[in-house]
Design a protein around this motif. Structure first.
Motif, mmCIF file in Angstrom:
data_model
loop_
_atom_site.group_PDB
_atom_site.id
_atom_site.type_symbol
_atom_site.label_atom_id
_atom_site.label_comp_id
_atom_site.label_asym_id
_atom_site.label_seq_id
_atom_site.Cartn_x
_atom_site.Cartn_y
_atom_site.Cartn_z
ATOM 1 N N GLY A 320 0.837 -1.179 0.000
ATOM 2 C CA GLY A 320 0.000 0.000 0.000
ATOM 3 C C GLY A 320 0.874 1.230 0.000
ATOM 4 O O GLY A 320 1.714 1.399 0.884
ATOM 5 N N SER A 321 0.735 2.064 -1.009
ATOM 6 C CA SER A 321 1.567 3.261 -1.120
ATOM 7 C C SER A 321 1.042 4.333 -0.173
ATOM 8 O O SER A 321 0.178 5.132 -0.520
ATOM 9 C CB SER A 321 1.551 3.772 -2.556
ATOM 10 N N GLY A 322 1.553 4.317 1.050
ATOM 11 C CA GLY A 322 1.107 5.286 2.038
ATOM 12 C C GLY A 322 -0.236 4.936 2.652
ATOM 13 O O GLY A 322 -0.810 5.733 3.383
ATOM 14 N N THR A 323 -0.733 3.750 2.361
ATOM 15 C CA THR A 323 -2.004 3.302 2.935
ATOM 16 C C THR A 323 -1.902 1.810 3.206
ATOM 17 O O THR A 323 -0.989 1.140 2.726
ATOM 18 C CB THR A 323 -3.176 3.605 1.988
ATOM 19 N N ARG A 324 -2.829 1.278 3.959
ATOM 20 C CA ARG A 324 -2.780 -0.125 4.354
ATOM 21 C C ARG A 324 -3.665 -0.972 3.453
ATOM 22 O O ARG A 324 -4.819 -0.645 3.231
ATOM 23 C CB ARG A 324 -3.251 -0.261 5.804
ATOM 24 N N VAL A 325 -3.100 -2.056 2.924
ATOM 25 C CA VAL A 325 -3.917 -3.054 2.236
ATOM 26 C C VAL A 325 -4.438 -3.984 3.329
ATOM 27 O O VAL A 325 -3.710 -4.821 3.860
ATOM 28 C CB VAL A 325 -3.098 -3.837 1.189
ATOM 29 N N GLY A 326 -5.716 -3.803 3.693
ATOM 30 C CA GLY A 326 -6.287 -4.529 4.824
ATOM 31 C C GLY A 326 -6.714 -5.935 4.486
ATOM 32 O O GLY A 326 -6.614 -6.392 3.335
ATOM 33 N N PRO A 327 -7.233 -6.675 5.471
ATOM 34 C CA PRO A 327 -7.532 -8.099 5.302
ATOM 35 C C PRO A 327 -8.596 -8.406 4.261
ATOM 36 O O PRO A 327 -8.507 -9.424 3.573
ATOM 37 C CB PRO A 327 -7.974 -8.543 6.702
ATOM 38 N N THR A 328 -9.613 -7.563 4.121
ATOM 39 C CA THR A 328 -10.662 -7.853 3.137
ATOM 40 C C THR A 328 -10.127 -7.736 1.715
ATOM 41 O O THR A 328 -10.336 -8.618 0.881
ATOM 42 C CB THR A 328 -11.854 -6.901 3.332
ATOM 43 N N LEU A 329 -9.437 -6.639 1.440
ATOM 44 C CA LEU A 329 -8.847 -6.461 0.119
ATOM 45 C C LEU A 329 -7.761 -7.504 -0.128
ATOM 46 O O LEU A 329 -7.668 -8.070 -1.231
ATOM 47 C CB LEU A 329 -8.263 -5.052 -0.011
ATOM 48 N N GLU A 330 -6.952 -7.792 0.880
ATOM 49 C CA GLU A 330 -5.891 -8.790 0.736
ATOM 50 C C GLU A 330 -6.457 -10.160 0.377
ATOM 51 O O GLU A 330 -5.949 -10.852 -0.513
ATOM 52 C CB GLU A 330 -5.099 -8.880 2.044
ATOM 53 N N ALA A 331 -7.541 -10.548 1.041
ATOM 54 C CA ALA A 331 -8.162 -11.849 0.762
ATOM 55 C C ALA A 331 -8.714 -11.903 -0.660
ATOM 56 O O ALA A 331 -8.591 -12.920 -1.351
ATOM 57 C CB ALA A 331 -9.271 -12.129 1.777
ATOM 58 N N ALA A 332 -9.317 -10.803 -1.105
ATOM 59 C CA ALA A 332 -9.876 -10.766 -2.456
ATOM 60 C C ALA A 332 -8.781 -10.842 -3.513
ATOM 61 O O ALA A 332 -8.921 -11.534 -4.533
ATOM 62 C CB ALA A 332 -10.707 -9.497 -2.642
ATOM 63 N N VAL A 333 -7.676 -10.120 -3.291
ATOM 64 C CA VAL A 333 -6.548 -10.164 -4.224
ATOM 65 C C VAL A 333 -5.982 -11.579 -4.298
ATOM 66 O O VAL A 333 -5.739 -12.117 -5.379
ATOM 67 C CB VAL A 333 -5.443 -9.173 -3.803
ATOM 68 N N SER A 334 -5.779 -12.187 -3.140
ATOM 69 C CA SER A 334 -5.194 -13.528 -3.084
ATOM 70 C C SER A 334 -6.071 -14.559 -3.779
ATOM 71 O O SER A 334 -5.582 -15.431 -4.515
ATOM 72 C CB SER A 334 -4.955 -13.942 -1.631
ATOM 73 N N ALA A 335 -7.371 -14.473 -3.553
ATOM 74 C CA ALA A 335 -8.286 -15.437 -4.167
ATOM 75 C C ALA A 335 -8.290 -15.303 -5.689
ATOM 76 O O ALA A 335 -8.246 -16.309 -6.421
ATOM 77 C CB ALA A 335 -9.697 -15.242 -3.608
ATOM 78 N N SER A 336 -8.334 -14.080 -6.179
ATOM 79 C CA SER A 336 -8.345 -13.855 -7.622
ATOM 80 C C SER A 336 -7.020 -14.281 -8.245
ATOM 81 O O SER A 336 -6.990 -14.913 -9.308
ATOM 82 C CB SER A 336 -8.615 -12.377 -7.913
ATOM 83 N N TYR A 337 -5.935 -13.956 -7.585
ATOM 84 C CA TYR A 337 -4.603 -14.347 -8.075
ATOM 85 C C TYR A 337 -4.486 -15.869 -8.174
ATOM 86 O O TYR A 337 -4.053 -16.407 -9.198
ATOM 87 C CB TYR A 337 -3.544 -13.779 -7.134
ATOM 88 N N SER A 338 -4.890 -16.572 -7.116
ATOM 89 C CA SER A 338 -4.804 -18.031 -7.111
ATOM 90 C C SER A 338 -5.670 -18.655 -8.207
ATOM 91 O O SER A 338 -5.300 -19.662 -8.809
ATOM 92 C CB SER A 338 -5.236 -18.579 -5.748
ATOM 93 N N LYS A 339 -6.796 -18.030 -8.492
ATOM 94 C CA LYS A 339 -7.714 -18.550 -9.510
ATOM 95 C C LYS A 339 -7.151 -18.398 -10.919
ATOM 96 O O LYS A 339 -7.346 -19.274 -11.769
ATOM 97 C CB LYS A 339 -9.054 -17.818 -9.407
ATOM 98 N N HIS A 340 -6.404 -17.329 -11.177
ATOM 99 C CA HIS A 340 -6.019 -17.007 -12.548
ATOM 100 C C HIS A 340 -4.560 -17.295 -12.892
ATOM 101 O O HIS A 340 -4.220 -17.344 -14.076
ATOM 102 C CB HIS A 340 -6.319 -15.534 -12.834
ATOM 103 N N VAL A 341 -3.686 -17.453 -11.885
ATOM 104 C CA VAL A 341 -2.284 -17.710 -12.205
ATOM 105 C C VAL A 341 -2.152 -19.117 -12.787
ATOM 106 O O VAL A 341 -2.943 -20.017 -12.484
ATOM 107 C CB VAL A 341 -1.405 -17.549 -10.951
#
Length: 384
Positions: A320-341
């Protein structure tokens, strides 16, 4: 390899991995031990490196260890973020000797140049370093940057178009200046000081007011044929999506940058002025907040999967550039990444989420200046 290039290779190796013996340096640089001994002797005489003790070996003679002499050179690093300018002063070993922040009220090129000169003076005073010891400066900017020319092609944040910012700053500061995209500066900071110190192939996704990516390939920052590359934030992720500030539609930045999320949250009737507040609402069970973060996370994870499928890095950092990537956004990013990589990648990298303070861009910019100094040789090895 020329003598100056060999000396630069030795300096990089000792700085990044020292203290090292001459034999260690020879193995890492693939230079002969006689070449390393000759160049190391010259570097010692010039005061760029120093002997810092002896390592006892089980077999053979003890080894004298070599280390960069930190006070041999200093570098200023600057970043312009929103309405403020941040600066750091580092020594040759990369240790931060001073930090400072000033408000940026005039975003014109002349205004920024004057501001950074003042910031430089403040840093030198804070650190107690003489101006003559400053050997270079670096600047991290949001926007389309041609690092090879030191030019800002376009920055919507600053309202700049084709500004030769390195040249302007060099005239003002009297030292060589390197300019880089802020995402690349974060990646360089991770390589020099952070989680990627032991990785030659990695990527950093920076999420904030904009979205950028920095990619290292075989130990080098990838800049492309014309000094511009890795504009992941302006890759189309939704062809029918909203218009982006770059003029296209459906860019990753137009879908998932922090200002876009907050605007979407307000349109949903949510009281969320920051990403942290949006995360708090989602964690408290507010389904509208969770939906906003989930959509953004899906886009970010999809984009990251494309990056990994293309470059197959060892490590992927989401910051996060000067901000926090919190647990909800982190979980969504991880799930989408795992699905498409790509599933059959032998060692597909896990995502590492990190929160960086506002000085990370400036520190990366200082590292950029130090790297340019060592690569070019500076006056330290110019006579070799």
């Amino acid at each position: 390899m020329s003598e100056s290039s060999a000396a630069a290779s030795i300096l990089f190796t000792i700085r990044d991995h020292g203290p090292l013996s001459r034999a260690d340096v020879s193995r890492r640089t693939r230079l002969s031990q006689s070449a390393v001994s000759t160049l190391a002797r010259e570097l010692l005489e010039r005061g760029v490196i120093q002997e810092v003790g002896i390592r006892r070996e089980e077999l053979g003679r003890p080894s004298i260890m070599l280390q960069i002499r930190p006070e041999r050179a200093f570098f200023a690093g600057f970043s312009i973020t929103g309405d403020e300018a941040r600066g750091v002063l580092t020594d040759l070993a990369g240790t931060v000797r001073g930090k400072a922040v000033l408000p940026a009220t005039d975003s014109s090129p002349a205004g920024i140049v004057a501001l950074l000169r003042t910031l430089r003076d403040d840093l030198l005073e804070i650190a107690g370093v003489d101006e003559a010891a400053l050997r270079g400066a670096g600047l991290a900017l949001s926007g389309l940057i041609d690092g090879s020319r030191g030019a800002c092609i376009q920055s919507t944040v600053l309202g700049w178009h084709n500004v030769p910012v390195a040249e302007l700053l060099e005239r003002s500061l009297g030292v060589p200046v390197s300019v880089e995209n802020d995402a690349n500066a974060v990646a360089l900071g991770e390589r020099l000081f952070g989680a990627a110190q032991r990785h030659d192939n990695f990527a950093v996704l920076s999420v904030g007011q904009g979205i950028g990516a920095g990619v290292f390939i075989a130990g080098r920052l990838h800049r492309g044929a014309h000094g511009v590359s890795s504009e992941l934030g302006h890759c189309t992720i939704d062809p029918g999506g909203p218009e982006c500030r770059c003029g296209k539609r459906g860019c990753l930045e137009a879908v998932a940058a922090v200002p876009v999320l907050l605007e979407e949250a307000r349109a949903q009737g949510l009281d969320a002025e920051t990403l942290d507040r949006l995360e708090e609402l989602a964690e408290a069970g507010e389904v509208r907040a969770a939906a906003v973060l989930d959509r953004a996370g899906h886009a970010l994870g999809l984009a990251l999967s494309h990056l990994v499928n293309l470059f197959s890095p060892e490590l992927v950092i989401v910051t996060g550039s000067g901000t926090r990537v919190g647990p909800t956004l982190e979980a969504a990013v991880s799930a989408s990444y795992s699905k498409h990589v790509l599933p059959m990648l032998p060692d597909r990298p896990k995502l590492q989420f990190r929160h960086e303070d506002g000085a990370v861009w400036a520190r990366g910019a200082a590292g950029l200046a130090a790297s340019a100094y060592l690569s070019d040789g500076g006056e330290v090895i110019a006579a070799m």
